[in-house]
Write a protein that holds these residues in place. Sequence first.
Motif, PDB file in Angstrom:
ATOM      1  N   LYS A 185      -8.243 128.628 -63.850  1.00  0.00           N
ATOM      2  CA  LYS A 185      -9.027 127.648 -64.604  1.00  0.00           C
ATOM      3  C   LYS A 185      -8.944 127.817 -66.107  1.00  0.00           C
ATOM      4  CE  LYS A 185     -13.244 130.322 -63.953  1.00  0.00           C
ATOM      5  NZ  LYS A 185     -14.570 130.309 -63.349  1.00  0.00           N
ATOM      6  N   TYR A 186      -8.343 128.903 -66.584  1.00  0.00           N
ATOM      7  CA  TYR A 186      -8.320 129.157 -68.019  1.00  0.00           C
ATOM      8  C   TYR A 186      -7.068 128.579 -68.673  1.00  0.00           C
ATOM      9  CZ  TYR A 186     -11.978 132.396 -66.689  1.00  0.00           C
ATOM     10  OH  TYR A 186     -13.120 132.938 -66.177  1.00  0.00           O
ATOM     11  N   ASP A 187      -7.257 127.987 -69.835  1.00  0.00           N
ATOM     12  CA  ASP A 187      -6.154 127.506 -70.655  1.00  0.00           C
ATOM     13  C   ASP A 187      -6.587 127.569 -72.112  1.00  0.00           C
ATOM     14  OD1 ASP A 187      -7.735 125.213 -71.183  1.00  0.00           O
ATOM     15  OD2 ASP A 187      -6.746 124.057 -69.614  1.00  0.00           O
ATOM     16  N   GLU A 188      -5.764 127.020 -73.015  1.00  0.00           N
ATOM     17  CA  GLU A 188      -6.077 127.135 -74.449  1.00  0.00           C
ATOM     18  C   GLU A 188      -7.348 126.381 -74.840  1.00  0.00           C
ATOM     19  OE1 GLU A 188      -3.362 124.162 -73.230  1.00  0.00           O
ATOM     20  OE2 GLU A 188      -2.761 126.229 -73.480  1.00  0.00           O
ATOM     21  N   THR A 189      -7.837 125.493 -73.974  1.00  0.00           N
ATOM     22  CA  THR A 189      -9.042 124.738 -74.314  1.00  0.00           C
ATOM     23  C   THR A 189     -10.337 125.503 -74.029  1.00  0.00           C
ATOM     24  OG1 THR A 189      -9.225 123.648 -72.149  1.00  0.00           O
ATOM     25  CG2 THR A 189      -7.867 122.553 -73.840  1.00  0.00           C
ATOM     26  N   ASN A 190     -10.284 126.514 -73.165  1.00  0.00           N
ATOM     27  CA  ASN A 190     -11.523 127.212 -72.812  1.00  0.00           C
ATOM     28  C   ASN A 190     -11.479 128.731 -73.023  1.00  0.00           C
ATOM     29  OD1 ASN A 190      -9.919 127.867 -70.623  1.00  0.00           O
ATOM     30  ND2 ASN A 190     -11.104 126.714 -69.133  1.00  0.00           N
ATOM     31  N   VAL A 191     -10.462 129.212 -73.750  1.00  0.00           N
ATOM     32  CA  VAL A 191     -10.402 130.626 -74.144  1.00  0.00           C
ATOM     33  C   VAL A 191     -10.175 130.651 -75.648  1.00  0.00           C
ATOM     34  CG1 VAL A 191      -9.256 132.843 -73.839  1.00  0.00           C
ATOM     35  CG2 VAL A 191      -9.430 131.287 -71.898  1.00  0.00           C
ATOM     36  N   ASP A 192     -11.241 130.915 -76.379  1.00  0.00           N
ATOM     37  CA  ASP A 192     -11.179 130.909 -77.842  1.00  0.00           C
ATOM     38  C   ASP A 192     -11.066 132.339 -78.364  1.00  0.00           C
ATOM     39  OD1 ASP A 192     -11.391 130.431 -80.561  1.00  0.00           O
ATOM     40  OD2 ASP A 192     -13.546 130.047 -80.508  1.00  0.00           O
ATOM     41  N   VAL A 193      -9.929 132.633 -78.978  1.00  0.00           N
ATOM     42  CA  VAL A 193      -9.720 133.964 -79.559  1.00  0.00           C
ATOM     43  C   VAL A 193      -9.482 133.855 -81.064  1.00  0.00           C
ATOM     44  CG1 VAL A 193      -8.903 135.056 -77.444  1.00  0.00           C
ATOM     45  CG2 VAL A 193      -7.267 133.893 -78.937  1.00  0.00           C
ATOM     46  N   SER A 194     -10.111 132.850 -81.673  1.00  0.00           N
ATOM     47  CA  SER A 194      -9.895 132.620 -83.105  1.00  0.00           C
ATOM     48  C   SER A 194     -10.516 133.722 -83.966  1.00  0.00           C
ATOM     49  CB  SER A 194     -10.434 131.250 -83.514  1.00  0.00           C
ATOM     50  OG  SER A 194     -11.801 131.142 -83.205  1.00  0.00           O
ATOM     51  N   SER A 195     -11.534 134.390 -83.446  1.00  0.00           N
ATOM     52  CA  SER A 195     -12.111 135.516 -84.193  1.00  0.00           C
ATOM     53  C   SER A 195     -12.422 136.647 -83.220  1.00  0.00           C
ATOM     54  CB  SER A 195     -13.374 135.083 -84.941  1.00  0.00           C
ATOM     55  OG  SER A 195     -14.375 134.686 -84.028  1.00  0.00           O
ATOM     56  N   PHE A 196     -12.328 137.857 -83.725  1.00  0.00           N
ATOM     57  CA  PHE A 196     -12.582 139.044 -82.906  1.00  0.00           C
ATOM     58  C   PHE A 196     -14.077 139.333 -82.854  1.00  0.00           C
ATOM     59  CE2 PHE A 196     -13.180 143.685 -82.675  1.00  0.00           C
ATOM     60  CZ  PHE A 196     -12.668 143.887 -81.404  1.00  0.00           C
ATOM     61  N   ASP A 197     -14.575 139.688 -81.666  1.00  0.00           N
ATOM     62  CA  ASP A 197     -15.990 139.990 -81.476  1.00  0.00           C
ATOM     63  C   ASP A 197     -16.135 141.432 -80.975  1.00  0.00           C
ATOM     64  OD1 ASP A 197     -18.629 140.274 -80.523  1.00  0.00           O
ATOM     65  OD2 ASP A 197     -18.742 138.161 -79.955  1.00  0.00           O
ATOM     66  N   PRO A 198     -16.518 142.359 -81.879  1.00  0.00           N
ATOM     67  CA  PRO A 198     -16.635 143.774 -81.479  1.00  0.00           C
ATOM     68  C   PRO A 198     -17.669 144.018 -80.381  1.00  0.00           C
ATOM     69  CG  PRO A 198     -17.028 143.514 -83.858  1.00  0.00           C
ATOM     70  CD  PRO A 198     -16.794 142.161 -83.289  1.00  0.00           C
ATOM     71  N   ALA A 199     -18.729 143.226 -80.347  1.00  0.00           N
ATOM     72  CA  ALA A 199     -19.751 143.407 -79.306  1.00  0.00           C
ATOM     73  C   ALA A 199     -19.169 143.057 -77.931  1.00  0.00           C
ATOM     74  CB  ALA A 199     -20.975 142.551 -79.606  1.00  0.00           C
ATOM     75  N   MET A 200     -18.393 141.976 -77.885  1.00  0.00           N
ATOM     76  CA  MET A 200     -17.734 141.615 -76.619  1.00  0.00           C
ATOM     77  C   MET A 200     -16.748 142.704 -76.203  1.00  0.00           C
ATOM     78  SD  MET A 200     -16.974 137.533 -77.056  1.00  0.00           S
ATOM     79  CE  MET A 200     -15.991 137.395 -75.579  1.00  0.00           C
ATOM     80  N   ALA A 201     -16.015 143.242 -77.168  1.00  0.00           N
ATOM     81  CA  ALA A 201     -15.049 144.302 -76.865  1.00  0.00           C
ATOM     82  C   ALA A 201     -15.759 145.535 -76.302  1.00  0.00           C
ATOM     83  CB  ALA A 201     -14.248 144.659 -78.113  1.00  0.00           C
ATOM     84  N   ALA A 202     -16.917 145.868 -76.854  1.00  0.00           N
ATOM     85  CA  ALA A 202     -17.687 147.020 -76.355  1.00  0.00           C
ATOM     86  C   ALA A 202     -18.144 146.774 -74.918  1.00  0.00           C
ATOM     87  CB  ALA A 202     -18.883 147.289 -77.262  1.00  0.00           C
TER      88      ALA A 202
END
Length: 166
Positions: A59-76
């Motif tokens: 179900k994932y594609d470029e429209t529903n996976v946004d990696v335009s900015s890094f989120d350290p809290a999500m990475a943790a």
Amino acid sequence: MKRLKILALSSLVLALVSCGGDKKESSIPTADSSATTTETTTTASSSASEYDPKRGLGKYDETNVDVSSFDPAMAAQGKAVADVKCISCHKTTDERLVGPGWKGVTERNTPHWIMNFISNPDPMIDVDPELQKQLELCLVRMPNQGLTDTEARNVLEYMREIDGAK
């Protein structure tokens, strides 16, 4: 000696059962079993011919996976999930353990491909030539860890952090 054999056999059975994954499908044949088998075969064949190696299957594609900015809290949070569900088979370096190392994975694959694979690996392993090569090297099929959408996205962010996203 007999107790030792029973203990060894019991341990083997327990190990095999515990590594069986979270499949909820029944193996009991039903009246529609042949129809389901035909439908599954047709779906697998059409999936292989329509497979996009940049997107994967899911179900994932470029429209529903946004990696335009890094989120350290999500990475943790992704690291916490990975520590429980992934790190027993994968290293954060490029070294192979049971499965391939994660270093560089976000440079070799698109974010939505990674999300599709880590959230539901089975259909992609069946049709992706690169995953089939990995399977030949690793000799172990990646199990479906039952990641939620949020967990999968957080693990992706952790993988991005490993590859230097800031």
